[in-house]
Design a protein around this motif. Sequence first.
Motif, mmCIF file in Angstrom:
data_model
loop_
_atom_site.group_PDB
_atom_site.id
_atom_site.type_symbol
_atom_site.label_atom_id
_atom_site.label_comp_id
_atom_site.label_asym_id
_atom_site.label_seq_id
_atom_site.Cartn_x
_atom_site.Cartn_y
_atom_site.Cartn_z
ATOM 1 N N ALA A 332 0.836 -1.207 0.000
ATOM 2 C CA ALA A 332 0.000 0.000 0.000
ATOM 3 C C ALA A 332 0.867 1.253 0.000
ATOM 4 O O ALA A 332 0.553 2.240 -0.681
ATOM 5 C CB ALA A 332 -0.933 -0.007 1.207
ATOM 6 N N GLU A 335 2.498 1.441 -3.683
ATOM 7 C CA GLU A 335 1.571 1.831 -4.738
ATOM 8 C C GLU A 335 1.082 3.267 -4.563
ATOM 9 O O GLU A 335 0.965 4.018 -5.536
ATOM 10 C CB GLU A 335 0.386 0.860 -4.774
ATOM 11 C CG GLU A 335 0.745 -0.541 -5.220
ATOM 12 C CD GLU A 335 1.283 -0.583 -6.642
ATOM 13 O OE1 GLU A 335 0.816 0.223 -7.486
ATOM 14 O OE2 GLU A 335 2.185 -1.400 -6.910
ATOM 15 N N SER A 336 0.789 3.662 -3.345
ATOM 16 C CA SER A 336 0.313 5.032 -3.123
ATOM 17 C C SER A 336 1.427 6.039 -3.393
ATOM 18 O O SER A 336 1.188 7.122 -3.939
ATOM 19 C CB SER A 336 -0.218 5.197 -1.691
ATOM 20 O OG SER A 336 0.779 4.920 -0.721
ATOM 21 N N ILE A 409 -5.852 7.006 -5.135
ATOM 22 C CA ILE A 409 -5.346 6.103 -4.098
ATOM 23 C C ILE A 409 -6.467 5.252 -3.518
ATOM 24 O O ILE A 409 -6.341 4.032 -3.362
ATOM 25 C CB ILE A 409 -4.617 6.890 -2.984
ATOM 26 C CG1 ILE A 409 -3.283 7.451 -3.509
ATOM 27 C CG2 ILE A 409 -4.363 6.006 -1.752
ATOM 28 C CD1 ILE A 409 -2.539 8.329 -2.534
ATOM 29 N N VAL A 413 -5.589 1.486 -4.724
ATOM 30 C CA VAL A 413 -4.712 0.810 -3.765
ATOM 31 C C VAL A 413 -5.559 -0.055 -2.829
ATOM 32 O O VAL A 413 -6.369 0.471 -2.049
ATOM 33 C CB VAL A 413 -3.890 1.826 -2.947
ATOM 34 C CG1 VAL A 413 -2.962 1.092 -1.979
ATOM 35 C CG2 VAL A 413 -3.091 2.739 -3.873
#
Length: 434
Positions: A332, A335-336, A409, A413
């Motif tokens: 997380a 990816e964010s 996001i 995500v």
Amino acid sequence: MKQDMIVILDLGSTENTTIARAIRALGVYSEIHPHDITLEELRALPNVKGVILNGGPNRVVDGAAVDVAPAVYGCGVPTLAVDHPGAQGEVLASWPEGQAACMEALKAFVFGRCQAQANWNMENFIADQVELIRRQVGDRKVLLALSGGVDSSVVAALLIKAIGKQLTCVHVNHGLLRKGEPEQVVEVFRNQMEANLVYVDAVDRFLGKLAGVEDPEQKRKIIGAEFIRVFEEEARKLDGIEFLGQGTIYPDIIESGTKTVKAVKSHHNVGGLPEDLDFALVEPLKMLFKDEVRACGKALGLPDGMVYRQPFPGPGLGVRCLGAITRDRLEAVRESDAILREEFANAGLEGKVWQYFTVVPDFKSVGVRDGKRTFDWPVILRAVNTIDAMTATVEDVPFALLQKITGRITHEVPGVNRVLYDLTPKPSGTIEWE
């Protein structure tokens, strides 16, 4: 080509680096040396055209005044005393308040009295370092830990230019790098620059060691110690290695302390070699400031994404996945962070904001997704500007951009249902959360 040099003797002033950088900005090379340099050591330095004695209120160290040896005053080159009992008085004593006047005084000293030539540039630096590396290494082999950061990447490119296949790079993927970074290292150095690159996938090993560890300092120690172990194991698999390349840069040396100035903080690459590895050091960037390292990387042909990489903590995303690291929360963060960097680039903020990243804490809150209740993590955005990293201000990010980042996001995500923006400057906060 040998550059002319102006030597600054460190008598405790807080403005040594300011003056050194100002002289380099004039196109003349400058180095800082300890106050107790001997006349013989000073004369052994190449192409010294002038000496600056830089004093100030910090000229007292451990209760005793420090000064240079009397013989230095008669070293045979022009000498400028700055805020110090010397013939030239206090020409540059008020640098912050009178920068323009100080620059004019420096120009008069450097080009007038010292007759120095403006021959300090990246092309000459690279040519000199290639010659020095070849002279030091000969036909022997060098090993380099290639993290993918700016310093190690530039050292790798410079060593490849100087000695080619005599260099072996080891890239350890500990699973805590940002999205796409391990792949970029392999693409640039193995595929484009045709370097000898050993890629080590140590993700499971590192995350196994970090399982259940919440304390940030303990996480840092585990990551640092395990990296050294992995690197040592790979080094011992290779034959004929006699040198270790390091991305030591000038601020590392200065911050780690001199004979005059107390250490600000220790750096792993200043005096931190494991004794049993028994390598000689190759440190071609050790006299460059960070912006000069980036300029060197550009001149060597490294991609902008590597040269202008944001400051990144040694433990990587390990200190942005707050508390005990789990694989899903680590993803997380990764990816964010990628979404944040992409949207800042699209908005023209790349290179204009000093540092921006995301963190994911180890707690959850109630939310709604597709009409159903969720119990997921928040993502915290951080974007700050600073000159010296000692203080920092928060970037005034347009609200529409924050809304766009939030929407991406929360939709892209997994495991995230909120996005928060950290408005805390340093102090009272720090730049990183851990």
